[in-house]
Design a protein around this motif. Structure first.
Motif, PDB file in Angstrom:
ATOM      1  N   GLY A  34      16.936  -7.083   7.725  1.00  0.00           N
ATOM      2  CA  GLY A  34      15.714  -6.352   8.433  1.00  0.00           C
ATOM      3  C   GLY A  34      14.420  -6.578   7.493  1.00  0.00           C
ATOM      4  N   THR A  35      14.316  -6.762   6.340  1.00  0.00           N
ATOM      5  CA  THR A  35      13.020  -7.130   5.733  1.00  0.00           C
ATOM      6  C   THR A  35      12.429  -8.102   6.063  1.00  0.00           C
ATOM      7  OG1 THR A  35      12.127  -6.570   3.780  1.00  0.00           O
ATOM      8  CG2 THR A  35      13.812  -8.391   3.476  1.00  0.00           C
ATOM      9  N   ASN A  36      13.206  -9.225   6.701  1.00  0.00           N
ATOM     10  CA  ASN A  36      12.499 -10.474   6.920  1.00  0.00           C
ATOM     11  C   ASN A  36      12.205 -10.530   8.331  1.00  0.00           C
ATOM     12  OD1 ASN A  36      12.552 -12.569   4.817  1.00  0.00           O
ATOM     13  ND2 ASN A  36      14.567 -11.855   4.596  1.00  0.00           N
ATOM     14  N   ILE A  37      12.316  -9.649   9.245  1.00  0.00           N
ATOM     15  CA  ILE A  37      11.837  -9.451  10.613  1.00  0.00           C
ATOM     16  C   ILE A  37      10.634  -8.996  10.649  1.00  0.00           C
ATOM     17  CG2 ILE A  37      12.291  -8.744  12.954  1.00  0.00           C
ATOM     18  CD1 ILE A  37      14.357 -10.407  12.096  1.00  0.00           C
ATOM     19  N   GLY A 146       1.840   4.265   3.874  1.00  0.00           N
ATOM     20  CA  GLY A 146       3.150   4.418   4.296  1.00  0.00           C
ATOM     21  C   GLY A 146       4.354   3.776   3.358  1.00  0.00           C
ATOM     22  N   SER A 147       3.649   2.532   2.833  1.00  0.00           N
ATOM     23  CA  SER A 147       4.708   1.808   2.232  1.00  0.00           C
ATOM     24  C   SER A 147       4.697   2.398   0.773  1.00  0.00           C
ATOM     25  CB  SER A 147       3.770   0.057   1.955  1.00  0.00           C
ATOM     26  OG  SER A 147       3.944  -0.265   2.904  1.00  0.00           O
ATOM     27  N   PHE A 284       6.065  -4.354  14.723  1.00  0.00           N
ATOM     28  CA  PHE A 284       5.711  -5.130  13.794  1.00  0.00           C
ATOM     29  C   PHE A 284       4.985  -3.889  12.764  1.00  0.00           C
ATOM     30  CE2 PHE A 284       5.331  -9.370  16.290  1.00  0.00           C
ATOM     31  CZ  PHE A 284       6.730  -9.717  15.516  1.00  0.00           C
ATOM     32  N   LEU A 285       4.292  -3.057  13.174  1.00  0.00           N
ATOM     33  CA  LEU A 285       3.651  -1.963  12.536  1.00  0.00           C
ATOM     34  C   LEU A 285       4.733  -1.379  11.510  1.00  0.00           C
ATOM     35  CD1 LEU A 285       0.844  -0.501  11.501  1.00  0.00           C
ATOM     36  CD2 LEU A 285       1.708   0.928  13.289  1.00  0.00           C
ATOM     37  N   ASN A 290       7.709  -1.325   6.235  1.00  0.00           N
ATOM     38  CA  ASN A 290       8.758  -1.270   5.698  1.00  0.00           C
ATOM     39  C   ASN A 290       8.898  -2.513   4.694  1.00  0.00           C
ATOM     40  OD1 ASN A 290      11.742  -0.858   5.305  1.00  0.00           O
ATOM     41  ND2 ASN A 290      11.899  -2.575   6.463  1.00  0.00           N
ATOM     42  N   HIS A 291       8.668  -3.766   5.141  1.00  0.00           N
ATOM     43  CA  HIS A 291       8.510  -4.996   4.406  1.00  0.00           C
ATOM     44  C   HIS A 291       7.680  -4.653   3.067  1.00  0.00           C
ATOM     45  CE1 HIS A 291       9.053  -9.628   3.811  1.00  0.00           C
ATOM     46  NE2 HIS A 291       7.655  -9.322   3.363  1.00  0.00           N
TER      47      HIS A 291
END
Length: 477
Positions: A34-37, A146-147, A284-285, A290-291
């Motif tokens: 998930g984190t790499n998308i 957000g992050s 992507f946002l 998230n990433h």
């Protein structure tokens, strides 16, 4: 979802006791898939075509090889987490000494801040693309906020969001690619560009370096798992999650680079996907926010580690993570807002330089864990004011580390500097591979020799321990 009181992470860099371990090994697959998308691997994947002028088949092959090779080292670090229960940078004190490890911690912190700043620039641009009335700078601020919220809540929320991201973002990118193909590929899609050995090696390196960049913090997200989990299971769940999750946006970037004339791969994907483009920008946002929480989380743990080195009795908890998060966030925002016009170019050069000094650390850390200490460490010494049995400085590790950096210089290829051997290879950067090949045996042999002379503090074991660990056994305790 856990109760709010349970969801808020209470630990920072301290050891996680067995009574507080939780989770399942399969969570590591969704964590790293998930984190790499994300947009940044999309941009990086496009470089094989845009910068190194490879054909589609050549670029795809290079990406796959790089992911599969780089993922090995990344997953080996992840497998340490359940056995140790401490962040990766704390465990580095066992190799370099309590003060000697600061060099690595500072480099890791700088890399996290660089990643964080670059990603919030991409968040600002994505939000601006969705809502042109929102300026890019305002989008940067919102993305950073957000992050920061995710980082403050911590470990459980990060894992939970990546379970969602695995499904939503994975299907979203696949749907976007299908839309691009259905709308028609250019006639020269398979014939544009060509295979060159130097360009192919450079693309392999970019792909492998993406995986290696996770090495300093990957075990931070497995350290809460019970110590009884199989080491092999931890390795493979991380390996396939990260390799598949990274390969998908890398390959999407390659396709987009051949379909769209826009040099910005994210904008090109938006345009090439037609009506599905705004959906991709929205995904992507979410992805960037998230990433990017991982980068802020890693930077915060590194900064706390630096502070705790000089205040050994300090036991930072939630309040400390919040305060340090605010400081790191402010610094990253200043960088991002000042360089937002061309940040990705600056970022790529920065990360390539930082990876030169992280690659020898990877070799030393893995050799020490799997072949020398075999997973057995003195946790009290890791937090002792004088470094305990590991001391303040370990000359063997520091010497091997310095030589591991020096041997890479002739093979380094960046906009800032290109070594003579890299120039002969047409600009292919193989510094990371040379650094691994030289540093690993050097540290192993030097540490064994020092131990044999009665000067070492490590228990030297054989390769059987690595075989046992990766086949499902546990290191001795």
């Amino acid at each position: 979802m856990p109760e709010p009181s349970e969801a808020l992470e209470k630990h920072t860099i301290d050891h996680v006791p067995e009574t507080e371990r939780h989770g399942r090994v399969r969570d590591l697959f969704t964590m790293w898939f998930g984190t790499n998308i994300a947009p940044l691997p999309l941009v990086t994947g496009a470089m094989g075509v845009q910068v190194f002028h490879q054909s589609f088949v050549s670029a795809v092959l290079a990406i796959v090889v790089g992911q599969l090779v780089g993922g090995i080292f990344m997953a080996l670090h992840s497998a340490q987490g359940p056995q140790l229960g401490v962040p990766q940078m704390i465990q580095s004190r066992a190799q370099f000494g309590s003060v000697g490890a600061l060099l690595i911690v500072v480099v890791a912190a700088a890399m996290y801040v660089g990643f964080f700043a670059s990603n919030i620039v991409l968040a600002g641009k994505s939000l601006h693309g969705l809502a042109p009335a929102v300026p890019v700078d305002a989008g940067i601020l919102l993305g950073a906020a957000g992050s920061a919220a995710i980082c403050l809540i911590g470990y459980r929320l990060i894992h939970h969001l990546n379970k969602i991201a695995t499904v939503v973002l994975g299907l979203g990118v696949l749907a976007g690619l299908a839309t691009v193909v259905a709308r028609g590929l250019p006639d020269d899609f398979l014939t544009r560009g060509s295979f060159t050995f130097a360009g192919w090696l450079a693309t392999v390196s970019l792909s492998a370096l993406w995986q290696l960049a996770f090495a300093p913090y990957v075990s931070d997200y497995s350290r809460y798992l019970p110590r009884t989990v199989r080491t092999a299971s931890t390795f493979w769940a991380t390996y396939w999650g990260s390799c598949l999750g990274s390969a998908l946006p890398f390959l999407a970037g390659t396709v987009v680079a051949l379909v769209s004339p826009d040099p910005d791969a994210v904008a090109g994907f938006h345009d090439a996907a037609g009506a599905f483009g705004p959906v991709l920008l929205l995904l992507f946002l979410f992805s960037v926010i998230n990433h990017n929480a991982l980068n802020l989380y890693g930077a915060v743990l590194s900064m706390i580690t630096i502070g705790q080195t000089f205040r050994a009795r300090w036991q930072p908890r939630v309040a400390a993570r919040g305060a340090v998060s605010a400081l790191v966030l402010a610094a990253a925002l200043i960088i991002a807002l000042g360089l937002s016009s061309d940040f990705v170019t600056h970022f790529v050069n920065l990360v390539l330089v930082l990876l030169v000094v992280l690659v020898p650390w990877t070799a030393i850390n893995l050799i020490d864990f799997y072949l020398l200490h075999r997973g057995r460490y003195d946790f009290d010494a890791l937090f002792a004011p004088d470094g305990g049995r590991y001391g303040r400085f370990n000359p063997v590790a520091l010497g091997s580390y310095a030589l591991g950096i020096v041997v890479q210089i002739p093979f380094l290829a960046t906009d800032l500097y290109t070594g003579p051997l890299a120039a002969r290879l047409g600009g292919a950067d193989l510094s990371w591979l040379v650094g691994l090949i030289v540093t690993a045996p050097l540290y192993y042999l030097w540490a064994r020799a020092r131990h044999g002379a009665g000067e070492g503090a490590v228990e030297v074991g054989g390769t059987d321990d690595v075989v046992v660990a990766l086949s499902g056994g546990q290191p001795e305790s």
